[in-house]
Structure formats: C-alpha cells, structure tokens
Write a protein that holds these residues in place. Structure first.
Motif, PDB file in Angstrom:
ATOM      1  N   ASP A  48      -3.587   1.179  -3.274  1.00  0.00           N
ATOM      2  CA  ASP A  48      -2.869  -0.086  -3.998  1.00  0.00           C
ATOM      3  C   ASP A  48      -2.160   0.401  -4.920  1.00  0.00           C
ATOM      4  N   LYS A  91       0.766  -1.133  -0.069  1.00  0.00           N
ATOM      5  CA  LYS A  91       0.020   0.008  -0.100  1.00  0.00           C
ATOM      6  C   LYS A  91       0.890   1.163   0.048  1.00  0.00           C
ATOM      7  N   THR A  96       1.282   5.803   0.128  1.00  0.00           N
ATOM      8  CA  THR A  96       0.472   7.117   0.550  1.00  0.00           C
ATOM      9  C   THR A  96       0.681   8.206  -0.347  1.00  0.00           C
ATOM     10  N   LYS A 134       0.021   7.837  12.930  1.00  0.00           N
ATOM     11  CA  LYS A 134       0.000   8.254  11.750  1.00  0.00           C
ATOM     12  C   LYS A 134       0.276   9.712  11.135  1.00  0.00           C
ATOM     13  N   ASP A 141      -3.722   0.225  14.708  1.00  0.00           N
ATOM     14  CA  ASP A 141      -4.902   0.232  14.196  1.00  0.00           C
ATOM     15  C   ASP A 141      -4.864  -0.169  12.558  1.00  0.00           C
ATOM     16  N   SER A 178      -7.298  -0.608  10.759  1.00  0.00           N
ATOM     17  CA  SER A 178      -8.269  -0.011   9.950  1.00  0.00           C
ATOM     18  C   SER A 178      -7.616   1.010   8.993  1.00  0.00           C
ATOM     19  N   GLU A 179      -6.427   1.539   9.569  1.00  0.00           N
ATOM     20  CA  GLU A 179      -5.624   2.773   9.001  1.00  0.00           C
ATOM     21  C   GLU A 179      -5.206   2.380   7.380  1.00  0.00           C
ATOM     22  N   LEU A 180      -4.764   1.113   7.185  1.00  0.00           N
ATOM     23  CA  LEU A 180      -4.464   0.519   5.891  1.00  0.00           C
ATOM     24  C   LEU A 180      -5.572   1.016   5.092  1.00  0.00           C
ATOM     25  N   ASP A 181      -6.740   1.064   5.169  1.00  0.00           N
ATOM     26  CA  ASP A 181      -7.972   1.136   4.262  1.00  0.00           C
ATOM     27  C   ASP A 181      -7.559   2.424   3.399  1.00  0.00           C
ATOM     28  N   ALA A 182      -7.191   3.268   4.270  1.00  0.00           N
ATOM     29  CA  ALA A 182      -7.222   4.789   3.646  1.00  0.00           C
ATOM     30  C   ALA A 182      -5.844   4.833   2.616  1.00  0.00           C
TER      31      ALA A 182
END
Length: 121
Positions: free
Chosen positions: A110, A2, A4, A46, A101, A103-107
């Motif tokens: 790919d 993933k 940023t 984050k 956390d 769930s931070e990966l969802d933001a």
C-alpha cells in the motif's frame, strides 16, 4: 492503489487493474520521450515486461504487477509521452488489465509501505 518494488502502481476497479509507473520512477527517468504500450489482448504473467518507457536518460521496461489480459492501452501515450511525467499516477497510466488472479494483489504494497520502501533506496 498498490505498488511494486519495481515502481509500478495498480488501481483496481472490479476485476480490472489500471497500471502505470510511479511518480518516483517517472522522476528517476527524467523527460519521457517515448512509450511503447502493450497490445490489447496480450496475456500477461506477473513479472513479465509488457511496456517500455524511454527518456532522454534511458529506456526502462515496465513489468506486469499482476497477471491477466490487457483490455485497454493508453493510446494517448505514443503521441504524448510527457503524460507519464505530468501525471504518472493519473493520465499517464499505461494499460488496463483484466485480472486472472486477484490474490496477487495481496503481495503488493500500500502507499505507506511503498513510501517506507522508498526511504530505504
């Protein structure tokens, strides 16, 4: 893997994220001459700056793409900063972070989304 918008990458195995800068960032920086890696045990939120990559052109902060605790730093980088250029998405990794956390990966993006983002720069 993933990505940023600040050009960090994350690869997760279990609850540990391997973190580094992307090939795009490494190429933009040019020849990396110094890397300051984070201390093991450092708590990250984050978006926090947690490492510094210096090149002949500039110094650049590396921002935590996820929250957690640094469980390992790439101790090769201070002596071999060129690994960031040679293999930014491999041997040039910066730290391993135990996720607090997931769930931070969802933001994060790919690879196809990240490559589309690069096309807008």
């Amino acid at each position: 893997m993933k990505f940023t918008k600040d050009h960090e990458w994350v690869e997760v195995t279990g609850d540990v994220a391997l973190v580094g800068i992307t090939a795009y960032a490494a190429n933009a920086l040019g020849d990396v001459v110094f890397v300051e890696v984070p201390e093991v045990g450092k708590a990250l939120k984050k978006g926090d700056s947690f490492a510094v990559v210096e090149s002949v052109k500039a110094a650049s902060d590396v921002y935590a793409p996820v929250s957690g605790e640094v469980v390992e730093a790439n101790t090769e980088l201070p002596n071999s900063p060129d690994l960031v250029n040679a293999a930014p998405e491999g041997a040039g990794w910066i730290a391993k972070v135990k996720l607090s956390d997931a769930s931070e990966l969802d933001a994060l993006m790919d690879r196809p989304a990240y490559e589309a983002f690069l096309d807008t720069l």
